[in-house]
Design an enzyme around this catalytic site. Structure first.
Site, PDB file in Angstrom:
ATOM      1  N   ASP A   1      -0.358  12.772  21.607  1.00 48.01           N
ATOM      2  CA  ASP A   1       0.852  12.643  20.801  1.00 48.01           C
ATOM      3  C   ASP A   1       0.637  13.199  19.405  1.00 48.01           C
ATOM      4  OD1 ASP A   1       2.131  11.467  22.896  1.00 48.01           O
ATOM      5  OD2 ASP A   1       2.184   9.444  22.067  1.00 48.01           O
TER       6      ASP A   1
ATOM      7  N   SER B   1      -5.218   1.785  13.487  1.00 46.83           N
ATOM      8  CA  SER B   1      -4.299   1.335  14.539  1.00 46.83           C
ATOM      9  C   SER B   1      -4.411   2.192  15.793  1.00 46.83           C
ATOM     10  CB  SER B   1      -2.849   1.344  14.026  1.00 46.83           C
ATOM     11  OG  SER B   1      -2.366   2.664  13.873  1.00 46.83           O
TER      12      SER B   1
ATOM     13  N   GLU C   1      -4.032   9.828   4.811  1.00 48.74           N
ATOM     14  CA  GLU C   1      -4.238  10.724   5.938  1.00 48.74           C
ATOM     15  C   GLU C   1      -3.213  11.842   5.976  1.00 48.74           C
ATOM     16  OE1 GLU C   1      -1.129   8.169   6.772  1.00 48.74           O
ATOM     17  OE2 GLU C   1      -3.102   7.286   7.072  1.00 48.74           O
TER      18      GLU C   1
ATOM     19  N   ASP D   1       0.819  -1.212   0.000  1.00 50.08           N
ATOM     20  CA  ASP D   1       0.000   0.000   0.000  1.00 50.08           C
ATOM     21  C   ASP D   1       0.853   1.261   0.000  1.00 50.08           C
ATOM     22  OD1 ASP D   1      -2.192  -1.603  -0.001  1.00 50.08           O
ATOM     23  OD2 ASP D   1      -2.826  -1.157   2.048  1.00 50.08           O
TER      24      ASP D   1
ATOM     25  N   ALA E   1      -3.027   8.587  21.008  1.00 47.92           N
ATOM     26  CA  ALA E   1      -2.722   8.463  22.449  1.00 47.92           C
ATOM     27  C   ALA E   1      -3.121   9.716  23.223  1.00 47.92           C
ATOM     28  CB  ALA E   1      -1.234   8.158  22.637  1.00 47.92           C
TER      29      ALA E   1
ATOM     30  N   SER F   1      -5.107   5.408  11.139  1.00 42.60           N
ATOM     31  CA  SER F   1      -6.265   5.720  11.973  1.00 42.60           C
ATOM     32  C   SER F   1      -6.813   4.462  12.648  1.00 42.60           C
ATOM     33  CB  SER F   1      -7.357   6.377  11.120  1.00 42.60           C
ATOM     34  OG  SER F   1      -8.529   6.594  11.867  1.00 42.60           O
TER      35      SER F   1
END
Length: 294
Positions: free
Chosen positions: A179, A195, A150, A74, A214, A193
């Site tokens: 983060d 993950s 993204e 990818d 996070a 996103s």
């Protein structure tokens, strides 16, 4: 038929698949043009039947091509997008990588897939992109100001979190203390996103998802918004700079820069063979339905 071929790196075991693709194209009378850097690697490793014309980032593909083969994973397709840009050329990926949500042709299906493509036994699906602008401008981005998966904001050179002040259509939403923050397309919803606990979004949904990375404010959750929304971000933190990534391209940005993210004015066309679909890909890649209780 005239096709372009692009790859980034060369895995030790991928030579036979590159040759298989090129031989299948030549046997069917297809004119193949190979990206120059990839061609330099391939011709050292593979005994090609003849010499091929090349293209480069300075002499990119254009509408005279019928489609572009991306060989890799990818990430290779994301890089391929920077060659195609807004010319509308359809892309199809051969997966010699790992997961492969976008690169959907499996290595053992190359010859069969080439035959399907020549017979036009496929659909073209449109994938939306995001575009970024900044004040002051981010010089290192230049005209590659778009992303298929993204646009991610993240901290740099520090273990401290950053604050991402977020506005939607000029209305204040929240300040993420985290983060970073991912702004993803439906295509990118199955990438970074996902993950970070973002939702899976169907590729034809007219949506964008904001997924914090996070977050310290534990009530912060991913948010799905219409893709007509203009997003403004302003970042602050202990360091003077932070990172902005557009798919795999990274820029360093000073604090308090105003970032504007919105849907790009053009789409990317991906080729989907008739036997393929997004739902089948989800089942295969995420092993949905593999629970033995089903």
């Amino acid at each position: 038929m005239k096709v372009a071929i692009y790859g980034q790196t060369y895995r030790n075991n991928s030579g036979k698949y590159v040759k298989l693709l090129i031989d299948a194209l030549v046997e069917n009378g297809v004119e193949a043009v190979v990206e120059e850097s990839f061609y330099a690697i391939v011709k050292e490793e593979v005994n090609l039947s003849k010499a091929f014309a090349t293209f480069s980032v300075d002499d990119p593909v254009d509408p005279s091509f019928d489609l572009l083969f991306s060989i890799g994973g990818d990430g290779t397709i994301l890089r391929t997008v920077t060659y195609v840009r807004n010319c509308g050329l359809p892309i199809i990926g051969i997966n010699t990588g790992r997961l492969g949500f976008l690169a959907t042709i499996q290595k053992d299906k190359i010859e069969e897939s080439v035959s399907q493509i020549i017979n036009k036994d496929y659909n073209i699906v449109n994938r939306s992109l995001l575009q970024i602008s900044a004040s002051p401008e981010i010089e290192s981005v230049g005209d590659l100001d778009f992303a298929l998966n993204e646009i991610a904001i993240s901290r740099k050179n520090t273990t401290s979190m950053i604050t991402v002040e977020t506005y939607l259509n000029e209305e204040y939403l929240t300040s993420y203390w985290a983060d970073g923050l991912i702004v993803a397309t439906p295509t990118g919803s199955t990438g970074y996103s996902l993950s970070c606990a973002g939702p899976v979004i169907a590729p034809d949904a007219k949506s964008i998802v904001l997924t914090p990375i996070a977050p310290h404010n534990l009530n912060a959750r991913p948010l799905v918004i219409p893709d007509s929304t203009e997003i403004k971000l302003r970042v602050s933190g202990r360091e003077d700079t932070y990172l902005v990534s557009l798919d795999s391209r990274i820029a360093t940005v000073p604090n308090h820069t105003d970032l504007i993210i919105k849907r790009a004015p053009f789409d990317i066309n991906l080729i989907e063979l008739k036997a393929q679909s997004f739902l089948k890909t989800l089942r295969n890649k995420l092993l949905w339905g593999e629970d033995k209780r089903n």
